[in-house]
Design a protein around this motif. Sequence first.
Motif, PDB file in Angstrom:
ATOM      1  N   GLU A  91     -97.816  41.637 -30.553  1.00 31.57           N
ATOM      2  CA  GLU A  91     -97.773  42.395 -30.633  1.00 31.57           C
ATOM      3  C   GLU A  91     -96.280  42.620 -29.429  1.00 31.57           C
ATOM      4  O   GLU A  91     -95.631  43.442 -29.803  1.00 31.57           O
ATOM      5  CB  GLU A  91     -98.857  43.925 -30.102  1.00 31.57           C
ATOM      6  CG  GLU A  91     -98.166  44.886 -29.108  1.00 31.57           C
ATOM      7  CD  GLU A  91     -99.026  46.019 -28.709  1.00 31.57           C
ATOM      8  OE1 GLU A  91    -100.251  45.884 -28.502  1.00 31.57           O
ATOM      9  OE2 GLU A  91     -98.259  47.486 -28.873  1.00 31.57           O
ATOM     10  N   ARG A  92     -96.532  42.253 -28.369  1.00 34.03           N
ATOM     11  CA  ARG A  92     -95.034  41.893 -27.711  1.00 34.03           C
ATOM     12  C   ARG A  92     -94.318  41.870 -27.995  1.00 34.03           C
ATOM     13  O   ARG A  92     -93.106  41.387 -28.203  1.00 34.03           O
ATOM     14  CB  ARG A  92     -95.392  41.007 -26.570  1.00 34.03           C
ATOM     15  CG  ARG A  92     -94.311  40.775 -25.977  1.00 34.03           C
ATOM     16  CD  ARG A  92     -94.311  39.844 -24.217  1.00 34.03           C
ATOM     17  NE  ARG A  92     -93.809  39.814 -23.198  1.00 34.03           N
ATOM     18  CZ  ARG A  92     -91.942  39.666 -23.340  1.00 34.03           C
ATOM     19  NH1 ARG A  92     -91.918  38.671 -24.602  1.00 34.03           N
ATOM     20  NH2 ARG A  92     -91.371  39.737 -22.428  1.00 34.03           N
ATOM     21  N   ALA A  93     -94.221  40.125 -28.807  1.00 35.91           N
ATOM     22  CA  ALA A  93     -93.418  39.900 -29.918  1.00 35.91           C
ATOM     23  C   ALA A  93     -92.730  40.504 -30.650  1.00 35.91           C
ATOM     24  O   ALA A  93     -91.557  40.614 -31.822  1.00 35.91           O
ATOM     25  CB  ALA A  93     -93.212  38.308 -31.278  1.00 35.91           C
ATOM     26  N   LEU A  94     -94.028  41.603 -31.986  1.00 32.32           N
ATOM     27  CA  LEU A  94     -93.058  42.444 -32.903  1.00 32.32           C
ATOM     28  C   LEU A  94     -92.479  43.910 -32.398  1.00 32.32           C
ATOM     29  O   LEU A  94     -92.003  44.124 -33.046  1.00 32.32           O
ATOM     30  CB  LEU A  94     -94.380  42.617 -33.337  1.00 32.32           C
ATOM     31  CG  LEU A  94     -95.067  42.013 -34.966  1.00 32.32           C
ATOM     32  CD1 LEU A  94     -96.680  42.546 -35.168  1.00 32.32           C
ATOM     33  CD2 LEU A  94     -94.265  42.399 -35.620  1.00 32.32           C
ATOM     34  N   ARG A  96     -90.583  43.245 -29.449  1.00 30.13           N
ATOM     35  CA  ARG A  96     -88.970  42.509 -29.551  1.00 30.13           C
ATOM     36  C   ARG A  96     -88.608  43.135 -30.863  1.00 30.13           C
ATOM     37  O   ARG A  96     -87.139  43.085 -30.710  1.00 30.13           O
ATOM     38  CB  ARG A  96     -89.233  40.970 -28.952  1.00 30.13           C
ATOM     39  CG  ARG A  96     -89.389  41.040 -27.268  1.00 30.13           C
ATOM     40  CD  ARG A  96     -88.980  39.511 -27.183  1.00 30.13           C
ATOM     41  NE  ARG A  96     -87.800  40.106 -26.844  1.00 30.13           N
ATOM     42  CZ  ARG A  96     -86.870  39.926 -25.706  1.00 30.13           C
ATOM     43  NH1 ARG A  96     -88.013  39.663 -24.390  1.00 30.13           N
ATOM     44  NH2 ARG A  96     -85.991  40.477 -25.091  1.00 30.13           N
ATOM     45  N   PHE A  97     -89.346  42.488 -32.187  1.00 32.53           N
ATOM     46  CA  PHE A  97     -88.457  42.778 -33.289  1.00 32.53           C
ATOM     47  C   PHE A  97     -88.522  43.964 -33.237  1.00 32.53           C
ATOM     48  O   PHE A  97     -87.055  44.123 -33.682  1.00 32.53           O
ATOM     49  CB  PHE A  97     -89.641  42.388 -34.261  1.00 32.53           C
ATOM     50  CG  PHE A  97     -89.025  42.050 -35.782  1.00 32.53           C
ATOM     51  CD1 PHE A  97     -88.176  41.111 -35.582  1.00 32.53           C
ATOM     52  CD2 PHE A  97     -89.659  42.863 -36.676  1.00 32.53           C
ATOM     53  CE1 PHE A  97     -87.449  41.574 -37.419  1.00 32.53           C
ATOM     54  CE2 PHE A  97     -89.217  43.998 -37.866  1.00 32.53           C
ATOM     55  CZ  PHE A  97     -88.054  42.637 -38.224  1.00 32.53           C
ATOM     56  N   THR A  98     -89.515  45.217 -32.951  1.00 29.61           N
ATOM     57  CA  THR A  98     -87.939  46.430 -32.787  1.00 29.61           C
ATOM     58  C   THR A  98     -87.309  46.505 -32.292  1.00 29.61           C
ATOM     59  O   THR A  98     -86.474  47.433 -33.016  1.00 29.61           O
ATOM     60  CB  THR A  98     -89.622  47.456 -32.749  1.00 29.61           C
ATOM     61  OG1 THR A  98     -91.244  46.845 -33.504  1.00 29.61           O
ATOM     62  CG2 THR A  98     -89.244  48.863 -32.852  1.00 29.61           C
ATOM     63  N   GLU A  99     -87.375  45.973 -31.623  1.00 26.78           N
ATOM     64  CA  GLU A  99     -86.004  45.904 -30.519  1.00 26.78           C
ATOM     65  C   GLU A  99     -84.682  45.195 -31.559  1.00 26.78           C
ATOM     66  O   GLU A  99     -83.617  45.890 -31.291  1.00 26.78           O
ATOM     67  CB  GLU A  99     -86.158  45.812 -28.988  1.00 26.78           C
ATOM     68  CG  GLU A  99     -84.845  45.606 -28.478  1.00 26.78           C
ATOM     69  CD  GLU A  99     -84.518  45.291 -27.198  1.00 26.78           C
ATOM     70  OE1 GLU A  99     -84.614  44.170 -27.025  1.00 26.78           O
ATOM     71  OE2 GLU A  99     -85.115  45.884 -25.995  1.00 26.78           O
ATOM     72  N   TRP A 101     -84.558  45.389 -34.483  1.00 23.85           N
ATOM     73  CA  TRP A 101     -84.732  46.325 -35.722  1.00 23.85           C
ATOM     74  C   TRP A 101     -82.986  47.237 -35.331  1.00 23.85           C
ATOM     75  O   TRP A 101     -82.465  47.434 -36.037  1.00 23.85           O
ATOM     76  CB  TRP A 101     -85.466  46.897 -36.188  1.00 23.85           C
ATOM     77  CG  TRP A 101     -85.645  47.735 -37.252  1.00 23.85           C
ATOM     78  CD1 TRP A 101     -84.929  47.782 -38.800  1.00 23.85           C
ATOM     79  CD2 TRP A 101     -85.341  49.047 -37.263  1.00 23.85           C
ATOM     80  NE1 TRP A 101     -84.889  48.860 -38.765  1.00 23.85           N
ATOM     81  CE2 TRP A 101     -84.789  49.985 -37.448  1.00 23.85           C
ATOM     82  CE3 TRP A 101     -86.252  49.547 -36.237  1.00 23.85           C
ATOM     83  CZ2 TRP A 101     -85.376  51.631 -37.764  1.00 23.85           C
ATOM     84  CZ3 TRP A 101     -86.501  51.929 -35.930  1.00 23.85           C
ATOM     85  CH2 TRP A 101     -85.571  52.180 -37.035  1.00 23.85           C
ATOM     86  N   ILE A 175     -95.182  53.952 -34.507  1.00 24.12           N
ATOM     87  CA  ILE A 175     -95.234  52.738 -35.103  1.00 24.12           C
ATOM     88  C   ILE A 175     -96.162  52.093 -34.730  1.00 24.12           C
ATOM     89  O   ILE A 175     -96.633  50.992 -35.081  1.00 24.12           O
ATOM     90  CB  ILE A 175     -94.120  52.009 -34.261  1.00 24.12           C
ATOM     91  CG1 ILE A 175     -92.377  53.264 -34.749  1.00 24.12           C
ATOM     92  CG2 ILE A 175     -93.641  50.991 -34.848  1.00 24.12           C
ATOM     93  CD1 ILE A 175     -91.331  52.662 -33.822  1.00 24.12           C
ATOM     94  N   THR A 176     -97.195  52.136 -33.913  1.00 23.31           N
ATOM     95  CA  THR A 176     -98.184  51.049 -33.872  1.00 23.31           C
ATOM     96  C   THR A 176     -99.386  51.450 -34.153  1.00 23.31           C
ATOM     97  O   THR A 176    -100.692  51.253 -33.361  1.00 23.31           O
ATOM     98  CB  THR A 176     -98.420  50.567 -31.785  1.00 23.31           C
ATOM     99  OG1 THR A 176     -96.911  50.467 -31.119  1.00 23.31           O
ATOM    100  CG2 THR A 176     -98.745  49.783 -31.547  1.00 23.31           C
ATOM    101  N   GLY A 177     -99.509  52.387 -34.648  1.00 21.91           N
ATOM    102  CA  GLY A 177    -100.923  52.616 -35.186  1.00 21.91           C
ATOM    103  C   GLY A 177    -101.071  54.159 -35.297  1.00 21.91           C
ATOM    104  O   GLY A 177    -100.404  55.242 -35.268  1.00 21.91           O
ATOM    105  N   ALA A 183     -93.834  49.890 -29.034  1.00 26.73           N
ATOM    106  CA  ALA A 183     -92.813  49.868 -29.776  1.00 26.73           C
ATOM    107  C   ALA A 183     -92.409  51.274 -30.053  1.00 26.73           C
ATOM    108  O   ALA A 183     -90.881  51.663 -30.421  1.00 26.73           O
ATOM    109  CB  ALA A 183     -93.296  49.433 -31.822  1.00 26.73           C
TER     110      ALA A 183
ATOM    111  N   PRO B 162     -81.555  42.696 -38.706  1.00 30.39           N
ATOM    112  CA  PRO B 162     -82.892  42.241 -37.300  1.00 30.39           C
ATOM    113  C   PRO B 162     -83.334  41.157 -37.507  1.00 30.39           C
ATOM    114  O   PRO B 162     -83.468  40.838 -36.331  1.00 30.39           O
ATOM    115  CB  PRO B 162     -83.233  43.667 -38.000  1.00 30.39           C
ATOM    116  CG  PRO B 162     -82.507  44.528 -38.659  1.00 30.39           C
ATOM    117  CD  PRO B 162     -81.437  44.096 -39.047  1.00 30.39           C
ATOM    118  N   GLN B 172     -86.756  34.503 -30.923  1.00 34.90           N
ATOM    119  CA  GLN B 172     -87.816  34.065 -30.585  1.00 34.90           C
ATOM    120  C   GLN B 172     -88.179  32.732 -32.428  1.00 34.90           C
ATOM    121  O   GLN B 172     -87.211  33.333 -32.877  1.00 34.90           O
ATOM    122  CB  GLN B 172     -88.783  35.013 -31.430  1.00 34.90           C
ATOM    123  CG  GLN B 172     -88.851  36.108 -30.531  1.00 34.90           C
ATOM    124  CD  GLN B 172     -90.073  37.909 -31.027  1.00 34.90           C
ATOM    125  OE1 GLN B 172     -90.674  37.582 -29.567  1.00 34.90           O
ATOM    126  NE2 GLN B 172     -90.431  38.274 -31.712  1.00 34.90           N
TER     127      GLN B 172
END
Lengths: 234, 234
Positions: A91-94, A96-99, A101, A175-177, A183, B162, B172
């Motif tokens: 979740e933390r890595a995703l 970072r990916f959201t950031e 994006w 975003i997190t459901g 995120a 992204p 990452q």
Amino acid sequence: MPRILHDLACLDDRRPSPYCWRSKYALAHKGLEFEARPQGFLDIPRLYGGAHRTVPILDDDGHLVGDSWAIADYLDARYPDRPRLFEGPAERALCRFTEAWLFGSLVPLLMPMLALDIHDHARPEDRAYFRESREKWLGRSLEAAAAGREERLGDVRAALNPLRLNFTVQGQQYITGDRPGYADYIAAGLLQWVASVATLPLLERDDPVVAWLERVRDLHGGLGRTSPMYAIAA
Amino acid sequence: MPRILHDLACLDDRRPSPYCWRSKYALAHKGLEFEARPQGFLDIPRLYGGAHRTVPILDDDGHLVGDSWAIADYLDARYPDRPRLFEGPAERALCRFTEAWLFGSLVPLLMPMLALDIHDHARPEDRAYFRESREKWLGRSLEAAAAGREERLGDVRAALNPLRLNFTVQGQQYITGDRPGYADYIAAGLLQWVASVATLPLLERDDPVVAWLERVRDLHGGLGRTSPMYAIAA
């Protein structure tokens, strides 16, 4: 000692920093009380002997943490029994990916459109610093960067397509459901940055992105409404 | 009975389906052996009495599951002691958002550029169906959609910003962090779709996105190299 989150402030106590917004949401998510203490651009290097060059800076009963990611990690490590910001490393890595994006698609469009608005809302003593540093970054005057910005609204709305599809095609509330997560705080923080200073509404009123932002603003006792905001939608 | 993943196949046993790629990766991630059985477009509605209109279809010792998300959820529920695809609901939701990012920004650019290549690589008996259904979707002929596609390469590369920033600014290795996860399989599956049929290389050779795709292709015994591919980079 109190828990203080040093927060960027403009005129009328507007709070523009997207990084501070996510940290304020992180504290609220964990149920930790705090004071969001207003600081101008030029106040930041004077805090704690210049320990950090940017906000947010968290002063947690004397323990100092700078940088929004370091603050998030600190909060999960220091307060493990409270609701976690990250259910695990994925979740933390995703997040970072959201950031990535947002900073790879939306920020490059928004920064030229908004820099003049930020300048005009900055405290008078901060404006020369802000203009000089941002014009260097933009490679042109704030006025030239903002010129014709109405014509770029379509690009901004298209860049938000992934977030829009998240609510429509994917049918997610956040975003997190089903429940909001970091995120959401990252993405909402960026739109709070926009709304705190932007004199041009970016979105259309019936945009699912607007409905989601309103949902996030309602969270944690209406934390997202604790700063004056312009309308995000026309 | 064996474990079968029904997989879309074109000429020369090329495997284009991005949805099948993510399910093949999901099975490999969990360490489950399977046969990726090739099916043409027109074979799919004939499988199991037309139980599913699209692939992937998983036949797990007689238990049928269609749709890539249903397959992922089934695998985590049926094989809970094997490596999980989702560490929790937030990772799953963020994978859906990753899909929304791809389908909101990249796929609308790629589909017109690639549809003719897919047609030309489809089995001869599948081509009339493919042309008719995709021209209806595109609103023009496959040839008209592909015309001048070289001029749109810059847009495609920008749409991948992204993902690129995820490796550069965010530092990452994978979208999911130090270890690959379902978000990587979703995104890599889309580029496998491209590479399986695209006669026009999309990316530049030194693009960090290419290096990541090669890392993903190496995973699970080189699963990503089990189909003929064109070069993704010029």
